[in-house]
Design a protein around this motif. Structure first.
Motif, short mmCIF file in Angstrom:
data_model
loop_
_atom_site.label_atom_id
_atom_site.label_comp_id
_atom_site.label_asym_id
_atom_site.label_seq_id
_atom_site.Cartn_x
_atom_site.Cartn_y
_atom_site.Cartn_z
N VAL A 6 7.15 -0.21 -0.85
CA VAL A 6 5.68 -0.12 -1.33
C VAL A 6 5.70 0.67 -2.56
O VAL A 6 6.15 2.00 -2.30
N ALA A 7 5.51 0.03 -3.60
CA ALA A 7 5.56 0.80 -4.69
C ALA A 7 4.27 1.58 -5.15
O ALA A 7 3.14 0.83 -5.01
N HIS A 8 4.08 2.76 -5.63
CA HIS A 8 2.83 3.15 -6.29
C HIS A 8 3.11 3.74 -7.77
O HIS A 8 4.05 4.47 -8.07
N TYR A 9 2.42 3.06 -8.65
CA TYR A 9 2.57 3.43 -9.80
C TYR A 9 1.64 4.48 -10.66
O TYR A 9 0.52 4.44 -10.04
N GLY A 10 2.08 5.19 -11.34
CA GLY A 10 1.49 6.30 -11.85
C GLY A 10 1.68 6.94 -13.43
O GLY A 10 3.04 6.64 -13.62
N ILE A 11 0.74 7.01 -14.11
CA ILE A 11 1.24 7.70 -15.35
C ILE A 11 1.38 9.10 -15.09
O ILE A 11 0.96 10.02 -14.52
N GLY A 12 2.79 9.58 -15.81
CA GLY A 12 3.40 10.79 -15.45
C GLY A 12 3.46 11.12 -13.97
O GLY A 12 3.93 10.35 -13.28
N ASP A 13 2.99 12.33 -13.80
CA ASP A 13 3.06 12.90 -12.50
C ASP A 13 1.76 12.56 -11.63
O ASP A 13 1.85 13.01 -10.48
N GLY A 14 0.90 11.84 -12.19
CA GLY A 14 -0.23 11.35 -11.31
C GLY A 14 -1.17 12.48 -11.11
O GLY A 14 -1.59 12.90 -9.93
N ASP A 15 -1.60 13.14 -12.31
CA ASP A 15 -2.53 14.42 -12.02
C ASP A 15 -3.92 13.98 -11.50
O ASP A 15 -4.73 14.91 -11.04
N SER A 45 9.55 1.47 3.28
CA SER A 45 9.99 2.87 2.19
C SER A 45 8.87 2.80 1.06
O SER A 45 8.22 1.73 0.78
N ALA A 46 8.58 3.88 0.78
CA ALA A 46 7.74 3.94 -0.46
C ALA A 46 8.64 4.49 -1.74
O ALA A 46 9.71 5.15 -1.75
N MET A 60 -2.24 -0.04 -14.87
CA MET A 60 -1.59 0.02 -13.69
C MET A 60 -1.48 1.30 -13.19
O MET A 60 -0.88 1.49 -12.13
N HIS A 61 -2.18 2.37 -13.56
CA HIS A 61 -2.13 3.55 -12.77
C HIS A 61 -2.95 3.49 -11.50
O HIS A 61 -4.11 2.99 -11.53
N ASN A 62 -2.41 4.02 -10.59
CA ASN A 62 -2.91 4.02 -9.11
C ASN A 62 -2.67 2.44 -8.52
O ASN A 62 -3.23 2.04 -7.52
N LEU A 63 -1.78 1.63 -9.20
CA LEU A 63 -1.44 0.37 -8.74
C LEU A 63 -0.56 0.50 -7.35
O LEU A 63 0.52 1.02 -7.58
N ILE A 64 -0.74 -0.32 -6.32
CA ILE A 64 0.35 -0.31 -5.20
C ILE A 64 0.83 -1.78 -5.37
O ILE A 64 0.11 -2.59 -5.31
N THR A 65 2.04 -1.99 -5.06
CA THR A 65 2.55 -3.25 -4.96
C THR A 65 3.51 -3.30 -3.69
O THR A 65 4.12 -2.16 -3.36
N LEU A 66 3.68 -4.53 -3.16
CA LEU A 66 4.73 -4.41 -1.83
C LEU A 66 5.63 -5.61 -2.32
O LEU A 66 5.39 -6.67 -3.07
N GLU A 67 7.05 -5.48 -1.92
CA GLU A 67 7.96 -6.56 -2.32
C GLU A 67 8.93 -6.23 -1.26
O GLU A 67 9.34 -5.34 -0.59
N SER A 68 9.71 -7.52 -0.79
CA SER A 68 11.03 -7.56 0.16
C SER A 68 12.16 -8.23 -0.75
O SER A 68 11.83 -9.18 -1.23
#
Length: 139
Positions: A6-15, A45-46, A60-68
């Motif tokens: 589970v990936a969580h995309y963020g700009i910088g450190d996600g302030d 896993s994250a 894409m800031h705050n995007l959640i993706t899932l992959e296997s």
């Protein structure tokens, strides 16, 4: 053992607050559910995927993706759930993604939506589509 990343995309450190609360929700779900998914033979896993601040990456800031890996391509949470996304003003002065479900808009992704995505991804891995052919019957 199969795995779901589970990936969580963020700009910088996600302030931004929406990002931080989504991250907390995501980690809470994974912590609670990892043993249950392990019993099914699925390791979850994250990953935090940090991006540079740009107009393109803002969407894409705050995007959640899932992959296997090797089983299921990286797919956005909203695609798995059949939901739309809008960009709305954020508490950091920029804009954030908002998942739209039945008229409600969620910049902070709730635990229930994250859990729903994990269940759908795990069904794909376990062959849950053989009975109905798509997640359309899961609604």
């Amino acid at each position: 053992m199969a795995s779901i990343v589970v990936a969580h995309y963020g700009i910088g450190d996600g302030d931004c607050g929406c990002f931080k609360r989504t991250r907390e929700n995501l980690l809470h779900v994974l912590e609670r559910m990892a043993p249950k998914f392990a019993a099914l033979g699925i390791e979850i896993s994250a990953e935090h995927r940090e991006m540079e601040d740009s107009t393109e990456n803002r969407t894409m800031h705050n995007l959640i993706t899932l992959e296997s890996p090797g089983e299921m391509d990286e797919t956005s949470l909203e695609s798995l759930l059949g939901l739309e996304v809008e960009m709305l003003p954020c508490d950091d002065g920029g804009s954030c993604r908002a998942i739209v479900m039945e008229g409600a808009k969620f910049q902070e992704v709730p635990t229930g939506l994250i859990m729903d995505g994990l269940i759908r991804a795990s069904m794909k891995l376990l062959g849950g589509h053989h009975q109905c052919g798509s997640c359309g019957c899961c609604h």
